[in-house]
Enzyme design. Sequence first.
Site, short mmCIF file in Angstrom:
data_model
loop_
_atom_site.label_atom_id
_atom_site.label_comp_id
_atom_site.label_asym_id
_atom_site.label_seq_id
_atom_site.Cartn_x
_atom_site.Cartn_y
_atom_site.Cartn_z
N HIS A 164 0.84 -1.20 0.00
CA HIS A 164 0.00 0.00 0.00
C HIS A 164 0.88 1.25 0.00
CE1 HIS A 164 -3.86 1.96 1.88
NE2 HIS A 164 -3.81 2.10 0.54
N ASP A 168 -5.61 4.27 4.04
CA ASP A 168 -7.05 4.45 3.78
C ASP A 168 -7.71 5.01 5.03
OD1 ASP A 168 -6.74 3.41 1.26
OD2 ASP A 168 -7.34 1.36 1.83
N HIS A 243 -14.26 4.75 0.67
CA HIS A 243 -13.22 5.16 1.61
C HIS A 243 -12.39 6.25 0.92
CE1 HIS A 243 -10.96 2.33 -0.93
NE2 HIS A 243 -9.86 2.95 -0.49
N HIS A 245 -8.47 7.16 -0.10
CA HIS A 245 -7.06 6.79 -0.17
C HIS A 245 -6.25 8.09 -0.11
CE1 HIS A 245 -3.42 4.64 -1.39
NE2 HIS A 245 -3.19 5.69 -2.19
#
Length: 271
Positions: A164, A168, A243, A245
Amino acid sequence: MAFTRATGKHRAPSRLTRRSAHVAGVTALATTGVLGTLASPATAADSGAARTVETGLTQAITLDATLAEQLDAQARAQHQQAAAAARAKAEAAAEAKAKAEKARAKAEAERKAEARAKEIREEKARAARAAERARLNAFHLPVAGSYVTTGYKSGGALWSSGSHSGVDFRAASGSSVVAVGAGTVVEAGWGGAYGNNVVLRMADGTYTQYGHLSSITVSVGQSVTSGQRIGLSGSTGNSTGPHLHFEARTTPEYGSDMDPVAYLRSHGVNV
């Protein structure tokens, strides 16, 4: 030879005539040295005349003394009037000076009060500007009251790089997404796997990215303030659900990422 008096009425010599004759006789007697008893009437007459003269002199002296007293009284009255006028003038001058001093003190107090009021206004204005600068320079969470659901460098097949590149934040669809700090929009639109995204160049020269937005409310080149809304959260692009990011970068390009949580904390944000 015999002398005869003219016939007709004859008046006795006047007192003045008699006195003149008497004085002439006394003078003649004095000249010849004969004073005797004839001098007594003349002496008596002279004493009477002296008494008359002395009485007149006394009257004159009395009149002169009365006039002097009147002049002295007048002088004293004038002196008293002059003294009273001087006192009144001094009192008026003192009163005028006191009034002037009071007016000066009042004006000075008003000047100081106005100067102090001006200082207070300036202090408030400086405080307001400082507060505004602090607000503009302060950093915020990209979604108010949110928290991190997926951490930085988390691994998994969901990411093409294998990890990642950001974090998030929990955000229901349509939640307001704001700039974490003041900056300028360098990208606003479709971002591939990021879906609708915005990239900001921050005031400190770093970059922040906001992905998976349902809508965008800013455009490229626009300046934004800290906390200003830039879009609404969603689930566009490579996403498993609504959500936000969020990434922190050293350049606007993918691959220049840095720990976003550490980045936010370094700017005073409690994450």
